[in-house]
Design an enzyme around this catalytic site. Structure first.
Site, PDB file in Angstrom:
ATOM      1  N   LYS A  14       0.908  -1.163  -0.113  1.00  0.00           N
ATOM      2  CA  LYS A  14       0.159  -0.544   0.438  1.00  0.00           C
ATOM      3  C   LYS A  14       0.815   1.157  -0.107  1.00  0.00           C
ATOM      4  O   LYS A  14       2.126   0.927   0.397  1.00  0.00           O
ATOM      5  CB  LYS A  14      -0.551   0.425   1.465  1.00  0.00           C
ATOM      6  CG  LYS A  14      -0.330  -0.046   2.499  1.00  0.00           C
ATOM      7  CD  LYS A  14       0.038   1.466   3.380  1.00  0.00           C
ATOM      8  CE  LYS A  14       0.746   1.579   4.420  1.00  0.00           C
ATOM      9  NZ  LYS A  14       1.886   2.302   4.664  1.00  0.00           N
ATOM     10  N   ASP A 140      -1.778  -0.658  10.789  1.00  0.00           N
ATOM     11  CA  ASP A 140      -2.537  -0.854   9.747  1.00  0.00           C
ATOM     12  C   ASP A 140      -2.687  -1.857   8.852  1.00  0.00           C
ATOM     13  O   ASP A 140      -3.336  -1.686   7.708  1.00  0.00           O
ATOM     14  CB  ASP A 140      -0.815  -0.812   9.105  1.00  0.00           C
ATOM     15  CG  ASP A 140      -0.579   0.897   8.429  1.00  0.00           C
ATOM     16  OD1 ASP A 140      -1.229   2.439   9.050  1.00  0.00           O
ATOM     17  OD2 ASP A 140       0.959   0.425   7.736  1.00  0.00           O
TER      18      ASP A 140
HETATM   19  O1  C5P Z   1       0.667   0.446  15.263  1.00  0.00           O
HETATM   20  P1  C5P Z   1       1.814  -0.234  15.094  1.00  0.00           P
HETATM   21  O2  C5P Z   1       2.554  -1.366  16.025  1.00  0.00           O
HETATM   22  O3  C5P Z   1       2.054  -0.339  13.510  1.00  0.00           O
HETATM   23  O4  C5P Z   1       2.895   0.909  15.262  1.00  0.00           O
HETATM   24  C1  C5P Z   1       4.182   0.957  15.305  1.00  0.00           C
HETATM   25  C2  C5P Z   1       4.782   2.356  16.112  1.00  0.00           C
HETATM   26  O5  C5P Z   1       4.156   3.224  15.227  1.00  0.00           O
HETATM   27  C3  C5P Z   1       3.902   2.556  17.465  1.00  0.00           C
HETATM   28  O6  C5P Z   1       4.348   1.942  18.405  1.00  0.00           O
HETATM   29  C4  C5P Z   1       4.319   3.723  17.829  1.00  0.00           C
HETATM   30  O7  C5P Z   1       5.283   3.970  18.106  1.00  0.00           O
HETATM   31  C5  C5P Z   1       4.123   4.846  16.049  1.00  0.00           C
HETATM   32  N1  C5P Z   1       2.523   5.250  15.405  1.00  0.00           N
HETATM   33  C6  C5P Z   1       1.835   5.659  16.359  1.00  0.00           C
HETATM   34  N2  C5P Z   1       0.832   6.389  16.373  1.00  0.00           N
HETATM   35  C7  C5P Z   1      -0.203   5.426  14.609  1.00  0.00           C
HETATM   36  C8  C5P Z   1       0.717   4.617  14.213  1.00  0.00           C
HETATM   37  C9  C5P Z   1       1.810   3.858  14.646  1.00  0.00           C
HETATM   38  O8  C5P Z   1       2.585   6.952  17.188  1.00  0.00           O
HETATM   39  N3  C5P Z   1      -1.280   6.241  14.451  1.00  0.00           N
END
Ligand code: C5P
Length: 300
Positions: A14, A140
């Site tokens: 994506k 995601d």
């Molecule tokens: O949700 P995911 O594990 O993919 O997110 C990885 C990291 O990216 C989170 O631990 C956070 O530090 C950051 N993140 C964020 N805000 C979001 C998505 C991700 O700060 N909306």
């Protein structure tokens, strides 16, 4: 083994056509509004049932962990634990999407595992049930249960499908061996503003009204770029100082470039579709990894 005991799933990459950060939340995540676009390019995931409750994960990419650090394997463990105790599967991933590149590869693989095992194990879980598991795995992951073009809100896990866009060509450009960690990009951003995501709102409205516009795909591509912005660029550009120059160079070549997700991949559109392969060849001769693909061709 009967053919229905083996599934082959396309697990697409994506890009984010727009990504606006609204504010930093108490839980450390960032509230955002983004429009995500499924690409034609992707990985291939083969899933087959095995007897007993064994979960096996194999991948042809040497740098990808195959244990619990792997999001796709964690997706299988979670689904098994919540809804399918005693069932087993062998997952084999042919990896093409670059790793930690801002193209959502790991999240896409995890969603493909949830969808695939739901079908293989005949669990009949609803989209809502799968979405709840997906959101627990990563921000995601839920998008990839829907695919196509979609608005994502919250920390990215709340999905609203949007009208399908034409298969516009897109060039993905990244340096081999350059990876960016998403948490590091967010952390280097030091976000202290509060926004309402007006640009994304305007973009979504324009996309919804697009059916009324009798544009060719080329004209549409040019208009699309006027809306594109990515608030994560500041964070990624602070960590990878080659990226701003690459973006500027692509602009000077007549392309419409932007960082993909949290990077480091830069994707580029062009209203003259013929230019993309030419630029791709030139950059690839200079050592860049280049992938020429398009927005998803999938119907629906
Ligand atoms: O949700 P995911 O594990 O993919 O997110 C990885 C990291 O990216 C989170 O631990 C956070 O530090 C950051 N993140 C964020 N805000 C979001 C998505 C991700 O700060 N909306």
């Amino acid at each position: 083994m009967s053919p229905q005991d083996i599934l082959e799933l396309h697990s697409p990459a994506k890009i984010n056509l727009i990504l606006e950060i609204l504010y930093r939340r108490e839980d450390g995540f960032h509230e955002l509004k983004t429009v995500m676009q499924e690409l034609e390019y992707g990985d291939l995931l083969r899933i087959e049932e095995v007897q007993a409750d064994r979960l096996e994960f194999y991948c042809d990419h040497p740098d990808l962990p195959t244990g619990e650090e792997n999001l796709a394997y964690r997706a299988a463990l979670l689904l098994q634990d919540c809804y399918a105790r005693g069932r087993g599967a062998r997952l084999t991933l042919s990896k093409r999407i670059p790793i930690a590149a801002g193209l959502g590869g790991g999240s896409s693989n995890a969603a493909a595992v949830l969808k695939g095992l739901n079908a293989l194990w005949k669990l009949n879980l609803s989209l809502e049930q799968l979405q709840e598991l997906a959101a627990g795995l990563g921000s995601d992951v839920p998008f990839f249960l829907y695919g196509g073009t979609a608005l994502a809100k919250g920390r990215g896990e709340q999905i609203v499908s949007l009208p399908k866009l034409p298969p516009i060509p897109v060039l993905l450009i990244f340096l081999p061996d350059q990876a960016l960690s998403t948490p590091l990009v967010y952390r280097s951003l030091k976000w202290d503003k509060i926004k309402i995501g007006e640009k994304t709102g305007n973009f979504v409205q324009w996309l919804m009204e697009r059916q009324k516009l009798a544009n060719s795909d080329n004209v549409f591509t040019g208009q699309l770029y006027n809306f594109m912005t990515n608030d994560l660029e500041a964070g990624a550009f602070a960590l990878a100082d080659n990226l701003p120059a690459l973006k500027e160079e692509l602009k000077s070549m007549g392309l419409m470039p932007m960082l993909s997700g949290s990077g480091p991949t830069i994707f580029a559109l062009c209203s003259d579709f013929e230019i993309l392969p030419k630029v791709g060849n030139e950059l690839s001769a200079r050592g860049y990894h280049v992938i020429l693909t398009s927005f998803s061709r999938k119907a629906g």
